[in-house]
Motif scaffolding. Sequence first.
Motif, PDB file in Angstrom:
ATOM      1  N   ALA A 131      11.522   5.751  17.438  1.00 33.86           N
ATOM      2  CA  ALA A 131      11.118   5.496  16.056  1.00 33.86           C
ATOM      3  C   ALA A 131      12.334   5.277  15.164  1.00 33.86           C
ATOM      4  CB  ALA A 131      10.279   6.656  15.534  1.00 33.86           C
ATOM      5  N   GLU A 132      13.391   6.052  15.387  1.00 35.45           N
ATOM      6  CA  GLU A 132      14.608   5.882  14.587  1.00 35.45           C
ATOM      7  C   GLU A 132      15.235   4.514  14.838  1.00 35.45           C
ATOM      8  OE1 GLU A 132      17.073   9.164  15.608  1.00 35.45           O
ATOM      9  OE2 GLU A 132      15.974  10.613  14.360  1.00 35.45           O
ATOM     10  N   ALA A 133      15.213   4.070  16.097  1.00 34.91           N
ATOM     11  CA  ALA A 133      15.766   2.753  16.416  1.00 34.91           C
ATOM     12  C   ALA A 133      14.925   1.649  15.787  1.00 34.91           C
ATOM     13  CB  ALA A 133      15.842   2.573  17.932  1.00 34.91           C
ATOM     14  N   VAL A 134      13.599   1.817  15.799  1.00 35.75           N
ATOM     15  CA  VAL A 134      12.714   0.843  15.158  1.00 35.75           C
ATOM     16  C   VAL A 134      13.038   0.744  13.671  1.00 35.75           C
ATOM     17  CG1 VAL A 134      10.331   0.449  14.414  1.00 35.75           C
ATOM     18  CG2 VAL A 134      10.818   0.962  16.812  1.00 35.75           C
ATOM     19  N   GLU A 135      13.220   1.881  13.018  1.00 34.38           N
ATOM     20  CA  GLU A 135      13.544   1.871  11.589  1.00 34.38           C
ATOM     21  C   GLU A 135      14.892   1.203  11.334  1.00 34.38           C
ATOM     22  OE1 GLU A 135      12.740   5.276   9.079  1.00 34.38           O
ATOM     23  OE2 GLU A 135      11.624   6.219  10.707  1.00 34.38           O
ATOM     24  N   SER A 136      15.844   1.416  12.231  1.00 33.24           N
ATOM     25  CA  SER A 136      17.154   0.782  12.084  1.00 33.24           C
ATOM     26  C   SER A 136      17.033  -0.736  12.130  1.00 33.24           C
ATOM     27  CB  SER A 136      18.087   1.278  13.195  1.00 33.24           C
ATOM     28  OG  SER A 136      19.301   0.560  13.203  1.00 33.24           O
ATOM     29  N   VAL A 137      16.233  -1.236  13.072  1.00 30.67           N
ATOM     30  CA  VAL A 137      16.034  -2.683  13.188  1.00 30.67           C
ATOM     31  C   VAL A 137      15.267  -3.213  11.979  1.00 30.67           C
ATOM     32  CG1 VAL A 137      14.832  -4.461  14.513  1.00 30.67           C
ATOM     33  CG2 VAL A 137      16.228  -2.762  15.689  1.00 30.67           C
ATOM     34  N   LEU A 138      14.253  -2.483  11.542  1.00 30.19           N
ATOM     35  CA  LEU A 138      13.503  -2.894  10.352  1.00 30.19           C
ATOM     36  C   LEU A 138      14.422  -2.997   9.140  1.00 30.19           C
ATOM     37  CD1 LEU A 138      10.288  -0.698  10.736  1.00 30.19           C
ATOM     38  CD2 LEU A 138      10.379  -3.196  10.831  1.00 30.19           C
ATOM     39  N   ARG A 139      15.336  -2.053   9.026  1.00 28.66           N
ATOM     40  CA  ARG A 139      16.266  -2.058   7.891  1.00 28.66           C
ATOM     41  C   ARG A 139      17.159  -3.295   7.943  1.00 28.66           C
ATOM     42  NH1 ARG A 139      17.874   2.510   8.881  1.00 28.66           N
ATOM     43  NH2 ARG A 139      16.259   3.570   7.680  1.00 28.66           N
ATOM     44  N   ASP A 140      17.696  -3.593   9.126  1.00 30.30           N
ATOM     45  CA  ASP A 140      18.570  -4.759   9.252  1.00 30.30           C
ATOM     46  C   ASP A 140      17.798  -6.068   9.084  1.00 30.30           C
ATOM     47  OD1 ASP A 140      20.745  -3.168   9.597  1.00 30.30           O
ATOM     48  OD2 ASP A 140      20.966  -3.520  11.751  1.00 30.30           O
ATOM     49  N   ALA A 141      16.497  -6.041   9.367  1.00 33.76           N
ATOM     50  CA  ALA A 141      15.669  -7.237   9.192  1.00 33.76           C
ATOM     51  C   ALA A 141      15.215  -7.413   7.748  1.00 33.76           C
ATOM     52  CB  ALA A 141      14.459  -7.179  10.115  1.00 33.76           C
ATOM     53  N   GLY A 142      15.576  -6.462   6.876  1.00 35.83           N
ATOM     54  CA  GLY A 142      15.298  -6.611   5.450  1.00 35.83           C
ATOM     55  C   GLY A 142      14.049  -5.929   4.946  1.00 35.83           C
ATOM     56  N   TYR A 143      13.402  -5.087   5.764  1.00 38.17           N
ATOM     57  CA  TYR A 143      12.122  -4.506   5.360  1.00 38.17           C
ATOM     58  C   TYR A 143      12.239  -3.238   4.505  1.00 38.17           C
ATOM     59  CZ  TYR A 143       9.378  -7.651   8.303  1.00 38.17           C
ATOM     60  OH  TYR A 143       8.775  -8.757   8.842  1.00 38.17           O
ATOM     61  N   VAL A 144      13.362  -2.547   4.530  1.00 40.35           N
ATOM     62  CA  VAL A 144      13.589  -1.307   3.770  1.00 40.35           C
ATOM     63  C   VAL A 144      12.499  -0.272   4.088  1.00 40.35           C
ATOM     64  CG1 VAL A 144      14.175  -0.306   1.522  1.00 40.35           C
ATOM     65  CG2 VAL A 144      14.534  -2.755   1.919  1.00 40.35           C
ATOM     66  N   PRO A 145      12.514   0.284   5.290  1.00 39.23           N
ATOM     67  CA  PRO A 145      11.484   1.268   5.660  1.00 39.23           C
ATOM     68  C   PRO A 145      11.682   2.603   4.951  1.00 39.23           C
ATOM     69  CG  PRO A 145      13.134   1.083   7.394  1.00 39.23           C
ATOM     70  CD  PRO A 145      13.457   0.013   6.388  1.00 39.23           C
ATOM     71  N   PHE A 146      10.584   3.273   4.649  1.00 34.71           N
ATOM     72  CA  PHE A 146      10.627   4.631   4.107  1.00 34.71           C
ATOM     73  C   PHE A 146       9.364   5.352   4.561  1.00 34.71           C
ATOM     74  CE2 PHE A 146       8.074   2.345   1.102  1.00 34.71           C
ATOM     75  CZ  PHE A 146       7.197   3.262   0.532  1.00 34.71           C
ATOM     76  N   HIS A 147       9.351   6.666   4.417  1.00 33.28           N
ATOM     77  CA  HIS A 147       8.225   7.464   4.898  1.00 33.28           C
ATOM     78  C   HIS A 147       7.312   7.853   3.743  1.00 33.28           C
ATOM     79  CE1 HIS A 147       9.521   8.238   9.124  1.00 33.28           C
ATOM     80  NE2 HIS A 147      10.669   7.832   8.608  1.00 33.28           N
ATOM     81  N   ARG A 148       6.014   7.699   3.979  1.00 37.19           N
ATOM     82  CA  ARG A 148       5.012   8.109   2.992  1.00 37.19           C
ATOM     83  C   ARG A 148       3.768   8.576   3.739  1.00 37.19           C
ATOM     84  NH1 ARG A 148       2.827   3.692  -1.117  1.00 37.19           N
ATOM     85  NH2 ARG A 148       4.727   4.178  -2.292  1.00 37.19           N
ATOM     86  N   GLU A 149       3.389   9.810   3.504  1.00 31.78           N
ATOM     87  CA  GLU A 149       2.161  10.376   4.076  1.00 31.78           C
ATOM     88  C   GLU A 149       2.090  10.180   5.589  1.00 31.78           C
ATOM     89  OE1 GLU A 149      -0.997   8.586   1.892  1.00 31.78           O
ATOM     90  OE2 GLU A 149      -0.521   9.646   0.032  1.00 31.78           O
ATOM     91  N   GLY A 150       3.213  10.446   6.254  1.00 30.42           N
ATOM     92  CA  GLY A 150       3.242  10.386   7.706  1.00 30.42           C
ATOM     93  C   GLY A 150       3.332   8.994   8.290  1.00 30.42           C
ATOM     94  N   GLU A 151       3.483   7.983   7.450  1.00 34.78           N
ATOM     95  CA  GLU A 151       3.593   6.607   7.922  1.00 34.78           C
ATOM     96  C   GLU A 151       4.959   6.032   7.564  1.00 34.78           C
ATOM     97  OE1 GLU A 151      -0.822   4.689   7.859  1.00 34.78           O
ATOM     98  OE2 GLU A 151       0.302   4.627   5.976  1.00 34.78           O
ATOM     99  N   ILE A 152       5.304   4.958   8.252  1.00 37.00           N
ATOM    100  CA  ILE A 152       6.461   4.161   7.858  1.00 37.00           C
ATOM    101  C   ILE A 152       5.933   3.020   6.998  1.00 37.00           C
ATOM    102  CG2 ILE A 152       8.385   2.723   8.616  1.00 37.00           C
ATOM    103  CD1 ILE A 152       8.323   4.214  11.284  1.00 37.00           C
ATOM    104  N   ARG A 153       6.294   3.034   5.717  1.00 35.27           N
ATOM    105  CA  ARG A 153       5.953   1.928   4.828  1.00 35.27           C
ATOM    106  C   ARG A 153       7.200   1.078   4.621  1.00 35.27           C
ATOM    107  NH1 ARG A 153       0.434   1.332   3.610  1.00 35.27           N
ATOM    108  NH2 ARG A 153       1.391  -0.603   2.898  1.00 35.27           N
ATOM    109  N   LEU A 154       6.990  -0.140   4.190  1.00 36.15           N
ATOM    110  CA  LEU A 154       8.073  -1.105   4.048  1.00 36.15           C
ATOM    111  C   LEU A 154       8.166  -1.517   2.588  1.00 36.15           C
ATOM    112  CD1 LEU A 154       7.029  -3.141   7.193  1.00 36.15           C
ATOM    113  CD2 LEU A 154       8.737  -1.313   7.071  1.00 36.15           C
ATOM    114  N   LEU A 155       9.263  -1.119   1.955  1.00 35.09           N
ATOM    115  CA  LEU A 155       9.401  -1.329   0.516  1.00 35.09           C
ATOM    116  C   LEU A 155       9.601  -2.798   0.165  1.00 35.09           C
ATOM    117  CD1 LEU A 155       9.528   0.207  -2.166  1.00 35.09           C
ATOM    118  CD2 LEU A 155      12.003   0.404  -1.856  1.00 35.09           C
ATOM    119  N   ASN A 156      10.143  -3.569   1.096  1.00 36.04           N
ATOM    120  CA  ASN A 156      10.457  -4.970   0.811  1.00 36.04           C
ATOM    121  C   ASN A 156       9.771  -5.892   1.809  1.00 36.04           C
ATOM    122  OD1 ASN A 156      11.958  -7.145  -0.493  1.00 36.04           O
ATOM    123  ND2 ASN A 156      13.149  -7.248   1.395  1.00 36.04           N
TER     124      ASN A 156
END
Length: 246
Positions: free
Chosen positions: A152-177
Amino acid sequence: MLEPVTDRGLDDLSALADPVRRHLYLHVLEQPDPVSRDAAATALGITRALAAFHLDRLVKAGLLLTEYRRLSGRTGPGAGRPSKLYRPSGRVVRAALPERRYEVAAELFAEALSAPDAGPQALDAAAENYGRKLGAESRRRAGAGANAEGSAEAVESVLRDAGYVPFHREGEIRLLNCPFHEIAQQHRDLTCGMNLALLQGLLAGADAPALSARLDPQPGVCCVAISAGAAAGPDRHSDPEAAADA
Protein backbone atom coordinates in the motif's frame (compact mmCIF):
# COMPACT_ATOMS: atom_id res chain seq x y z
CA MET A 1 7.73 7.55 -16.93
CA LEU A 2 7.22 8.51 -13.30
CA GLU A 3 9.55 11.48 -12.85
CA PRO A 4 7.41 14.10 -11.07
CA VAL A 5 6.58 16.57 -13.83
CA THR A 6 6.17 19.53 -11.50
CA ASP A 7 9.53 18.96 -9.76
CA ARG A 8 11.36 18.98 -13.07
CA GLY A 9 9.26 21.85 -14.37
CA LEU A 10 10.04 24.02 -11.37
CA ASP A 11 13.74 23.22 -11.73
CA ASP A 12 13.52 24.29 -15.38
CA LEU A 13 11.74 27.51 -14.45
CA SER A 14 14.38 28.20 -11.81
CA ALA A 15 17.09 27.78 -14.44
CA LEU A 16 15.30 30.39 -16.56
CA ALA A 17 14.68 32.87 -13.74
CA ASP A 18 17.59 35.08 -14.80
CA PRO A 19 16.31 37.36 -17.61
CA VAL A 20 19.56 37.23 -19.61
CA ARG A 21 19.62 33.44 -19.46
CA ARG A 22 15.95 33.26 -20.39
CA HIS A 23 16.44 35.50 -23.44
CA LEU A 24 19.47 33.47 -24.51
CA TYR A 25 17.41 30.29 -24.27
CA LEU A 26 14.58 31.79 -26.32
CA HIS A 27 17.10 33.03 -28.90
CA VAL A 28 18.58 29.55 -29.34
CA LEU A 29 15.08 28.05 -29.60
CA GLU A 30 14.25 30.40 -32.46
CA GLN A 31 17.33 29.62 -34.58
CA PRO A 32 17.25 26.95 -37.32
CA ASP A 33 20.93 26.09 -36.73
CA PRO A 34 23.11 25.67 -33.62
CA VAL A 35 24.29 28.98 -32.16
CA SER A 36 27.85 29.98 -31.25
CA ARG A 37 28.79 32.01 -28.20
CA ASP A 38 29.79 34.94 -30.39
CA ALA A 39 26.50 34.91 -32.29
CA ALA A 40 24.48 34.68 -29.09
CA ALA A 41 26.42 37.53 -27.49
CA THR A 42 25.94 39.72 -30.55
CA ALA A 43 22.23 38.97 -30.75
CA LEU A 44 21.63 40.00 -27.14
CA GLY A 45 24.20 42.79 -26.98
CA ILE A 46 26.17 41.22 -24.12
CA THR A 47 29.77 40.11 -23.71
CA ARG A 48 30.93 36.76 -25.02
CA ALA A 49 31.97 35.71 -21.51
CA LEU A 50 28.50 36.43 -20.11
CA ALA A 51 26.85 34.57 -22.99
CA ALA A 52 29.15 31.58 -22.45
CA PHE A 53 28.37 31.50 -18.73
CA HIS A 54 24.60 31.45 -19.20
CA LEU A 55 24.66 29.07 -22.17
CA ASP A 56 26.70 26.56 -20.20
CA ARG A 57 24.30 26.86 -17.26
CA LEU A 58 21.46 26.02 -19.64
CA VAL A 59 23.40 22.95 -20.79
CA LYS A 60 23.89 21.90 -17.17
CA ALA A 61 20.13 22.31 -16.60
CA GLY A 62 19.42 19.98 -19.53
CA LEU A 63 17.75 22.65 -21.65
CA LEU A 64 20.49 22.94 -24.29
CA LEU A 65 22.89 20.51 -25.95
CA THR A 66 26.33 21.27 -27.39
CA GLU A 67 28.33 20.26 -30.41
CA TYR A 68 31.66 21.35 -31.86
CA ARG A 69 32.20 22.44 -35.45
CA ARG A 70 34.53 24.69 -37.44
CA LEU A 71 32.35 27.51 -38.71
CA SER A 72 34.85 28.53 -41.39
CA GLY A 73 34.39 25.26 -43.24
CA ARG A 74 38.16 24.82 -43.42
CA THR A 75 39.82 21.58 -42.37
CA GLY A 76 43.34 20.43 -41.61
CA PRO A 77 46.26 22.30 -40.04
CA GLY A 78 45.66 26.00 -39.55
CA ALA A 79 41.88 25.65 -39.75
CA GLY A 80 41.53 26.77 -36.14
CA ARG A 81 39.74 25.24 -33.20
CA PRO A 82 36.14 24.09 -33.58
CA SER A 83 33.53 26.42 -32.11
CA LYS A 84 31.26 25.31 -29.30
CA LEU A 85 27.69 25.47 -30.56
CA TYR A 86 24.41 25.28 -28.69
CA ARG A 87 21.08 23.83 -29.74
CA PRO A 88 17.80 23.00 -27.95
CA SER A 89 17.71 19.69 -26.10
CA GLY A 90 14.09 19.12 -27.09
CA ARG A 91 12.96 19.18 -23.49
CA VAL A 92 9.63 20.92 -22.94
CA VAL A 93 9.61 23.43 -20.10
CA ARG A 94 6.35 23.20 -18.20
CA ALA A 95 5.09 23.24 -14.65
CA ALA A 96 1.58 23.12 -13.25
CA LEU A 97 0.37 23.36 -9.68
CA PRO A 98 -1.66 21.26 -9.02
CA GLU A 99 0.11 18.81 -11.33
CA ARG A 100 -1.49 17.85 -14.63
CA ARG A 101 -0.67 14.92 -16.94
CA TYR A 102 -2.37 15.79 -20.19
CA GLU A 103 0.34 14.07 -22.23
CA VAL A 104 -0.74 10.79 -20.61
CA ALA A 105 -4.38 11.44 -21.52
CA ALA A 106 -3.35 12.29 -25.09
CA GLU A 107 -1.39 9.04 -25.35
CA LEU A 108 -4.33 7.01 -24.07
CA PHE A 109 -6.88 8.72 -26.32
CA ALA A 110 -4.60 8.25 -29.34
CA GLU A 111 -4.15 4.56 -28.55
CA ALA A 112 -7.91 4.13 -28.14
CA LEU A 113 -8.68 5.94 -31.41
CA SER A 114 -6.21 3.79 -33.33
CA ALA A 115 -7.73 0.55 -32.01
CA PRO A 116 -10.00 -1.45 -34.37
CA ASP A 117 -12.89 -1.05 -31.91
CA ALA A 118 -12.27 2.61 -31.08
CA GLY A 119 -14.49 3.87 -28.28
CA PRO A 120 -14.81 3.97 -24.48
CA GLN A 121 -13.97 0.27 -24.15
CA ALA A 122 -10.74 0.77 -26.08
CA LEU A 123 -9.91 3.79 -23.91
CA ASP A 124 -10.48 1.72 -20.76
CA ALA A 125 -8.20 -1.00 -22.12
CA ALA A 126 -5.45 1.51 -22.94
CA ALA A 127 -5.77 3.12 -19.51
CA GLU A 128 -5.70 -0.21 -17.71
CA ASN A 129 -2.59 -1.25 -19.62
CA TYR A 130 -0.88 2.02 -18.70
CA GLY A 131 -1.93 1.53 -15.09
CA ARG A 132 -0.39 -1.94 -15.04
CA LYS A 133 2.94 -0.38 -16.01
CA LEU A 134 2.63 1.95 -13.03
CA GLY A 135 1.72 -1.06 -10.93
CA ALA A 136 4.91 -2.82 -11.99
CA GLU A 137 6.86 0.18 -10.72
CA SER A 138 4.93 0.02 -7.46
CA ARG A 139 5.78 -3.67 -7.11
CA ARG A 140 9.44 -2.88 -7.72
CA ARG A 141 9.41 -0.20 -5.02
CA ALA A 142 7.70 -2.49 -2.53
CA GLY A 143 10.29 -5.21 -3.04
CA ALA A 144 9.96 -8.97 -3.05
CA GLY A 145 7.87 -10.40 -0.26
CA ALA A 146 6.30 -7.08 0.74
CA ASN A 147 3.34 -7.34 3.10
CA ALA A 148 0.01 -5.57 2.55
CA GLU A 149 1.20 -2.44 4.33
CA GLY A 150 4.38 -2.26 2.28
CA SER A 151 2.44 -2.76 -0.95
CA ALA A 152 0.00 0.00 0.00
CA GLU A 153 2.85 2.39 0.79
CA ALA A 154 4.45 1.67 -2.59
CA VAL A 155 1.10 2.24 -4.33
CA GLU A 156 0.78 5.62 -2.61
CA SER A 157 4.33 6.51 -3.64
CA VAL A 158 3.53 5.80 -7.29
CA LEU A 159 0.23 7.67 -7.05
CA ARG A 160 2.09 10.67 -5.66
CA ASP A 161 4.63 10.66 -8.48
CA ALA A 162 1.80 10.27 -11.01
CA GLY A 163 0.27 13.51 -9.69
CA TYR A 164 -2.71 12.18 -7.72
CA VAL A 165 -1.74 13.51 -4.23
CA PRO A 166 -3.07 10.59 -2.14
CA PHE A 167 -4.28 11.11 1.42
CA HIS A 168 -6.23 9.07 3.96
CA ARG A 169 -9.86 9.70 4.84
CA GLU A 170 -12.16 7.35 6.75
CA GLY A 171 -9.99 4.32 6.11
CA GLU A 172 -9.69 4.96 2.37
CA ILE A 173 -7.05 6.40 0.09
CA ARG A 174 -8.55 9.48 -1.54
CA LEU A 175 -6.87 11.46 -4.29
CA LEU A 176 -6.74 15.21 -3.78
CA ASN A 177 -5.74 15.97 -7.37
CA CYS A 178 -6.98 14.76 -10.75
CA PRO A 179 -4.13 14.89 -13.30
CA PHE A 180 -6.77 15.20 -16.04
CA HIS A 181 -8.88 17.89 -14.36
CA GLU A 182 -9.68 20.19 -17.30
CA ILE A 183 -10.60 17.26 -19.55
CA ALA A 184 -12.85 15.89 -16.82
CA GLN A 185 -14.69 19.21 -16.63
CA GLN A 186 -15.78 18.85 -20.27
CA HIS A 187 -15.96 15.05 -20.61
CA ARG A 188 -16.58 13.77 -17.11
CA ASP A 189 -17.98 10.31 -17.86
CA LEU A 190 -15.22 9.42 -20.30
CA THR A 191 -12.41 10.81 -18.14
CA CYS A 192 -13.63 9.28 -14.90
CA GLY A 193 -14.02 5.90 -16.60
CA MET A 194 -10.47 6.22 -17.94
CA ASN A 195 -9.20 7.19 -14.50
CA LEU A 196 -10.89 4.22 -12.86
CA ALA A 197 -9.51 1.79 -15.44
CA LEU A 198 -6.02 3.25 -15.00
CA LEU A 199 -6.10 2.91 -11.22
CA GLN A 200 -7.60 -0.58 -11.36
CA GLY A 201 -4.75 -1.50 -13.68
CA LEU A 202 -2.25 0.02 -11.25
CA LEU A 203 -3.57 -2.06 -8.36
CA ALA A 204 -3.58 -5.21 -10.49
CA GLY A 205 -0.03 -4.57 -11.68
CA ALA A 206 1.08 -3.79 -8.13
CA ASP A 207 -0.26 -7.17 -6.98
CA ALA A 208 -2.15 -5.43 -4.18
CA PRO A 209 -5.28 -7.61 -3.79
CA ALA A 210 -6.10 -5.95 -0.47
CA LEU A 211 -6.84 -2.69 -2.32
CA SER A 212 -9.61 -1.92 -4.79
CA ALA A 213 -10.60 1.16 -6.78
CA ARG A 214 -14.13 2.37 -7.35
CA LEU A 215 -15.92 5.46 -8.61
CA ASP A 216 -17.00 7.67 -5.73
CA PRO A 217 -17.23 11.29 -6.93
CA GLN A 218 -17.07 13.84 -4.12
CA PRO A 219 -16.40 17.58 -4.12
CA GLY A 220 -12.74 18.58 -4.07
CA VAL A 221 -11.23 15.16 -4.79
CA CYS A 222 -10.66 12.79 -7.69
CA CYS A 223 -13.66 10.69 -8.70
CA VAL A 224 -11.89 7.44 -7.74
CA ALA A 225 -11.46 6.11 -4.20
CA ILE A 226 -9.15 3.27 -3.19
CA SER A 227 -10.17 1.09 -0.28
CA ALA A 228 -9.47 -2.28 1.28
CA GLY A 229 -11.59 -5.22 0.16
CA ALA A 230 -13.65 -5.90 -2.94
CA ALA A 231 -14.69 -3.01 -5.14
CA ALA A 232 -18.10 -1.55 -4.48
CA GLY A 233 -20.22 1.24 -5.83
CA PRO A 234 -20.68 2.35 -9.44
CA ASP A 235 -18.69 0.62 -12.15
CA ARG A 236 -16.43 2.38 -14.62
CA HIS A 237 -19.22 3.02 -17.14
CA SER A 238 -21.76 4.51 -14.74
CA ASP A 239 -22.53 8.22 -14.62
CA PRO A 240 -20.22 9.90 -12.05
CA GLU A 241 -22.59 12.84 -11.65
CA ALA A 242 -25.53 10.55 -11.05
CA ALA A 243 -23.46 8.61 -8.53
CA ALA A 244 -22.57 11.82 -6.75
CA ASP A 245 -26.25 12.77 -6.55
CA ALA A 246 -27.32 9.34 -5.28
